[in-house]
Design an enzyme around this catalytic site. Structure first.
Site, mmCIF file in Angstrom:
data_model
loop_
_atom_site.group_PDB
_atom_site.id
_atom_site.type_symbol
_atom_site.label_atom_id
_atom_site.label_comp_id
_atom_site.label_asym_id
_atom_site.label_seq_id
_atom_site.Cartn_x
_atom_site.Cartn_y
_atom_site.Cartn_z
ATOM 1 N N CYS A 1 0.875 -1.168 0.000
ATOM 2 C CA CYS A 1 0.000 0.000 0.000
ATOM 3 C C CYS A 1 0.912 1.219 0.000
ATOM 4 O O CYS A 1 2.125 1.081 -0.123
ATOM 5 C CB CYS A 1 -1.006 -0.010 1.150
ATOM 6 N N HIS B 1 15.155 -13.876 11.276
ATOM 7 C CA HIS B 1 14.812 -13.865 12.698
ATOM 8 C C HIS B 1 13.326 -13.994 12.980
ATOM 9 O O HIS B 1 12.949 -14.491 14.046
ATOM 10 C CB HIS B 1 15.307 -12.572 13.354
#
Length: 147
Positions: free
Chosen positions: A68, A101
């Protein structure tokens, strides 16, 4: 990363970058499913963010890419789904860490703030980084709210 069919979603502000993402997918041999929007006409990002999240949760697609204007709105929408870990990435290093991670399953990009060349670098890093597991797995397991 094991890629199934990539799920795509954007609002009107992310539409043009999403068109580039489709070309990137074709050039790299990735199949994709477009959850909308399909033009630059003003629309509401939650409609398409929820559709993408549901596609991932149902196993129709993996991973996802959402865009967006700022990346924030569609990212917030996606992250309301318990099984979604959407990461807003505006540079390759963040995409790397989001995969390594956080095992991000949706790459979110800010359509008004990056160009196609940067998007390509971000996607390359995202798709070529594996989840490290270990202590990170323990942390990811704590993300869902325990009721």
């Amino acid at each position: 990363m094991e890629i199934k069919t990539i799920g795509l979603a954007s609002d009107h502000a992310g539409y043009e970058l999403k068109q580039y993402v489709m070309e990137y997918c074709k050039a790299h041999g990735y199949e994709f499913k477009d959850y909308g929007t399909y033009s630059t006409d003003s629309c509401d990002y939650p409609d398409f963010g929820h559709a993408l999240a549901e596609g991932i949760e149902k196993g129709e697609v993996y991973p996802g890419i959402a865009i967006c204007g700022s990346g924030e709105g569609i990212g917030m929408t996606l992250n309301h789904h318990e099984k979604i870990r959407a990461a807003l990435c505006w540079m390759p290093e963040i995409a790397h860490l989001a995969r390594q991670h956080n095992n991000a399953n949706v790459l979110v990009m800010p359509g008004r703030f990056i160009d196609n060349a940067m998007a390509e670098k971000i996607m390359d890093e995202y798709f070529n980084t594996d989840f490290e597991g270990g202590r990170h797995e323990r942390r990811i397991n704590k993300i869902p709210v325990q009721k």
